[in-house]
Design a protein around this motif. Sequence first.
Motif, mmCIF file in Angstrom:
data_model
loop_
_atom_site.group_PDB
_atom_site.id
_atom_site.type_symbol
_atom_site.label_atom_id
_atom_site.label_comp_id
_atom_site.label_asym_id
_atom_site.label_seq_id
_atom_site.Cartn_x
_atom_site.Cartn_y
_atom_site.Cartn_z
ATOM 1 N N UNK A 281 0.877 2.119 -1.184
ATOM 2 C CA UNK A 281 0.018 1.666 -2.281
ATOM 3 C C UNK A 281 0.602 2.148 -3.598
ATOM 4 N N UNK A 282 0.716 1.206 -4.538
ATOM 5 C CA UNK A 282 1.397 1.495 -5.797
ATOM 6 C C UNK A 282 0.441 1.435 -6.978
ATOM 7 N N UNK A 283 0.773 2.221 -7.980
ATOM 8 C CA UNK A 283 0.072 2.177 -9.255
ATOM 9 C C UNK A 283 1.105 2.023 -10.351
ATOM 10 N N UNK A 284 0.925 1.000 -11.188
ATOM 11 C CA UNK A 284 1.769 0.843 -12.361
ATOM 12 C C UNK A 284 1.213 1.758 -13.443
ATOM 13 N N UNK B 99 3.817 4.973 -9.497
ATOM 14 C CA UNK B 99 3.276 6.004 -8.615
ATOM 15 C C UNK B 99 3.011 5.370 -7.265
ATOM 16 N N UNK B 100 3.575 5.940 -6.205
ATOM 17 C CA UNK B 100 3.407 5.417 -4.848
ATOM 18 C C UNK B 100 2.671 6.448 -3.994
ATOM 19 N N UNK B 101 1.760 5.958 -3.157
ATOM 20 C CA UNK B 101 1.030 6.843 -2.247
ATOM 21 C C UNK B 101 1.051 6.258 -0.844
ATOM 22 N N UNK C 190 2.104 4.244 6.398
ATOM 23 C CA UNK C 190 0.677 3.897 6.367
ATOM 24 C C UNK C 190 0.140 4.095 4.948
ATOM 25 N N UNK C 191 -0.914 3.376 4.648
ATOM 26 C CA UNK C 191 -1.492 3.473 3.322
ATOM 27 C C UNK C 191 -2.154 4.822 3.116
ATOM 28 N N UNK C 192 -2.419 5.121 1.860
ATOM 29 C CA UNK C 192 -2.968 6.415 1.483
ATOM 30 C C UNK C 192 -4.301 6.691 2.163
#
Length: 408
Positions: A335-338, A345-347, A1-3
């Motif tokens: 949910x990813x952050x470049x 970074x994955x949450x 599930x998403x953050x």
Amino acid sequence: MKSIFSTFKVNDAKTGKPIDLIGTMQIAFDKASLSQKTMWEEMYVDKWFDYRPPQLGLTAEGIMGKYHVRIRASIIGNNADTPLRPGRGFELWSGKIPRMGHKFMTDAETLRTLLQVYENNRLNPVQKLNEIKKCMFGDYKDAYLGCKDVVDEIILKALSNGGVAIFDPAIDNPDGIKYMVEYDMPVENKKLVKTGEEWTEANINNTSIDAASLLQKIIYDYLKKGIVFDKILMAPDIKYWMMRSIGLRTGYLGKDKNTRSLTEDEFSAYLKSMKIPAIEEINRRTAYQKDGKPTNINPWNDNVISFIPKTEGGKLGEVQPAFEDNAILPDPNVQYTDAGEGIRIAKWTTGESTGDQAAEWTQGTWRAVPIISCINGVVNLQVRNLDTSFAEDATVLDYSPVSELPTV
């Protein structure tokens, strides 16, 4: 599930518009990348290396620098052919790009506290947003900087261990694999002081050790080969030993005043007078985790000092990242952050639907290897603990100190 942070409905205090909390981190990393600034803190990899764009392949290649005295042109006759010079060519280094990563769990109990803040109407919107961001940013920071710690460690290990960096599950990488990178430092650049002339407390008043002249000899020897050193890297306690050694004390203060250590200013002035480059202290600590407990480690070999050649812009090489798997095949429930330079970074959250403990997870991963392209001009000198040599092919420096210390 998403953050869980994607479910919070918070508005900007000034504009009243909804804030995408996960999106704010992407914006922060994008702004840092555009302005060529580092997030949170600058590391050795940021100061000494440039970053290449991420690649798909998992093997890095780099052209290694060559150092030599330039061949001059010949004086030739008016109608003579121009002499042909042999091409010097170049050396190509290649190495495997390792994958590094770790993740952090925010358990249900902590999430309850966070939700209490979110649902507390007594807090004004600014206070509420700041508390939520504080919780979220902490895991982002640890996930991001922890990946860069690994590359810093590779660099420091290699620069102080004959161009070799090793990570071993039995020693300092207990929850990972064995990984070694070899930068092919020339054998002649790996040196030891003579037995009996180690830079130790027992030899602090040994008049046969002239530490400054020893450094000076290496500098002049390599100047003849076309290598100019920019700085000398060493542990703080080695620098402290030099400031207290009888050779430097007498050389700068004279025999009648050599009963005290040199001050920082006096030490710098003395080195400068002998055309010895500035000394940079290396005092970096990282940590690994085993059985849930952190253990501090020192990636720099404190027994070794390292001479670093002058390079364009002071850069020692480049970092070659590769795309992470989740950049190619992202999970729709994550949910990813470049975070820049290939760091991801994955949450996500887990719970009953996944059959796991209810928790929020933050993961940082990176595929990257630093390419030390100036390794042919780096010189290592081991000055103590000679019973455990930093390299099997290191040899004793051929140096005969002056028979009598200089007087001032």
